[in-house]
Design an enzyme around this catalytic site. Sequence first.
Site, PDB file in Angstrom:
ATOM      1  N   HIS A   7       0.621   2.682  -7.235  1.00 55.94           N
ATOM      2  CA  HIS A   7      -0.236   3.875  -7.265  1.00 55.94           C
ATOM      3  C   HIS A   7      -1.310   3.773  -8.338  1.00 55.94           C
ATOM      4  O   HIS A   7      -1.724   4.788  -8.911  1.00 55.94           O
ATOM      5  CB  HIS A   7       0.598   5.141  -7.526  1.00 55.94           C
ATOM      6  CG  HIS A   7       1.712   5.351  -6.561  1.00 55.94           C
ATOM      7  ND1 HIS A   7       1.509   5.630  -5.236  1.00 55.94           N
ATOM      8  CD2 HIS A   7       3.061   5.337  -6.750  1.00 55.94           C
ATOM      9  CE1 HIS A   7       2.681   5.781  -4.622  1.00 55.94           C
ATOM     10  NE2 HIS A   7       3.644   5.600  -5.525  1.00 55.94           N
ATOM     11  N   LEU A  43       0.858  -1.181   0.000  1.00 58.38           N
ATOM     12  CA  LEU A  43       0.000   0.000   0.000  1.00 58.38           C
ATOM     13  C   LEU A  43       0.896   1.233   0.000  1.00 58.38           C
ATOM     14  O   LEU A  43       1.969   1.219   0.619  1.00 58.38           O
ATOM     15  CB  LEU A  43      -0.924   0.033   1.224  1.00 58.38           C
ATOM     16  CG  LEU A  43      -2.157  -0.881   1.201  1.00 58.38           C
ATOM     17  CD1 LEU A  43      -2.917  -0.753   2.514  1.00 58.38           C
ATOM     18  CD2 LEU A  43      -3.077  -0.551   0.028  1.00 58.38           C
ATOM     19  N   ASP A  44       0.449   2.270  -0.684  1.00 61.74           N
ATOM     20  CA  ASP A  44       1.217   3.506  -0.676  1.00 61.74           C
ATOM     21  C   ASP A  44       1.386   4.007   0.754  1.00 61.74           C
ATOM     22  O   ASP A  44       0.568   3.712   1.637  1.00 61.74           O
ATOM     23  CB  ASP A  44       0.528   4.579  -1.527  1.00 61.74           C
ATOM     24  CG  ASP A  44       0.253   4.086  -2.946  1.00 61.74           C
ATOM     25  OD1 ASP A  44       0.969   3.167  -3.375  1.00 61.74           O
ATOM     26  OD2 ASP A  44      -0.684   4.607  -3.575  1.00 61.74           O
ATOM     27  N   THR A  45       2.411   4.809   0.943  1.00 62.47           N
ATOM     28  CA  THR A  45       2.677   5.312   2.290  1.00 62.47           C
ATOM     29  C   THR A  45       1.502   6.113   2.831  1.00 62.47           C
ATOM     30  O   THR A  45       1.133   6.006   4.002  1.00 62.47           O
ATOM     31  CB  THR A  45       3.948   6.173   2.292  1.00 62.47           C
ATOM     32  OG1 THR A  45       5.035   5.399   1.776  1.00 62.47           O
ATOM     33  CG2 THR A  45       4.292   6.652   3.693  1.00 62.47           C
TER      34      THR A  45
END
Length: 369
Positions: free
Chosen positions: A318, A233-235
């Site tokens: 993303h 998962l993106d930050t």
Amino acid sequence: MRSSSGRNSSGNNGGSRGGNSGGRGSGGGRGNYRGAGNSRDDKQGRPRKPRPEERSYDVGGTSDGPKRGRGAAARGGAKGGPRQSPQRGGGRTAPARPRELDARIEERNRERYANKPQLKTPKTFPGAEQEGERLQKVLARAGMGSRRACEELIDQGRVEVNGEIVIEQGTRVDPDKDEIKVDGLTVATQSYLFFALNKPAGVVSTMEDPDGRQCLGDYVTNRETRLFHVGRLDTETEGIILLTNHGELAHRLTHPKYGVKKTYLAAITGPLPREVGKRLKDGIQLEDGYARADHFRVVEQTGKNYLVEVQLHEGRKHIVRRMLAEAGFPVEKLVRTAFGPIALGDQKSGWLRRLTNTEVGMLMKEVGL
């Protein structure tokens, strides 16, 4: 004068009482004891019986006559040590056997039984010679219920072993090799761990971070078994992420071939035209190829603020943010609410929970395990 005569009379009466009571038994019992303290008897030279604390008790004893009294020998050696049993032959002890003789006897016994075959003792219960574990025990250890409840599952024909329904109690299986299913869902009988974490924003999707940032490994530092994350998962993206030590399951969950869908909620700003959903489903050209959404719908609208749900089976970096940005709607906040059949639900941010056996079975069914 009156008090003095009173004391004398009481003393005389005490002496007479002691003398009279002494006639009750032989040898002077209670009466002599009470009268022994009379000073008049001592002056007349009468023999005085010793007091209890002055009496002597037989401890060792001699060979002269029978022993009397309540000494240690009579009480079993309370003070004088254990009672000695009489020995035969006038108290002589048998001579000790030499050590050399003991060694020869032991060596002779070893030679006597050296060439004899070893006897195999029979098993104490039927089926003990079989390998594996009983099926109901394996199911109970996997968390499917008590052993009695697992036996009922077997009686109802709801348990499969290697594709065959088992209805016989006591069937033995190998948890490391046999595939066991209950109601069509695989039971995790091995020492595998499965967790779901609600990742907060700002946490890096790695188990260790060389820069010292907060990462997924900070939530499982007390686990003995090494875990790894399923996908990323993106930050700045929140939501559910799975952690496990089952390598094959993790590989299939992230591979596009198996088509495991991930569901996201995205906060965007409108106005939002109707054809946006169709455009996302048809596919949007990105710098690394086309990306298509499996499902799109508007969940909530407040003025120009929209909350939309996007579902897709791809896992490129993303991808949700890039798709919506390419469509003209940059994402302000993104949360993953489901990974395949595992939903985030009301799990709080930063909380880690262990998946149930039913959820693990659903995941394995999703990827054909």
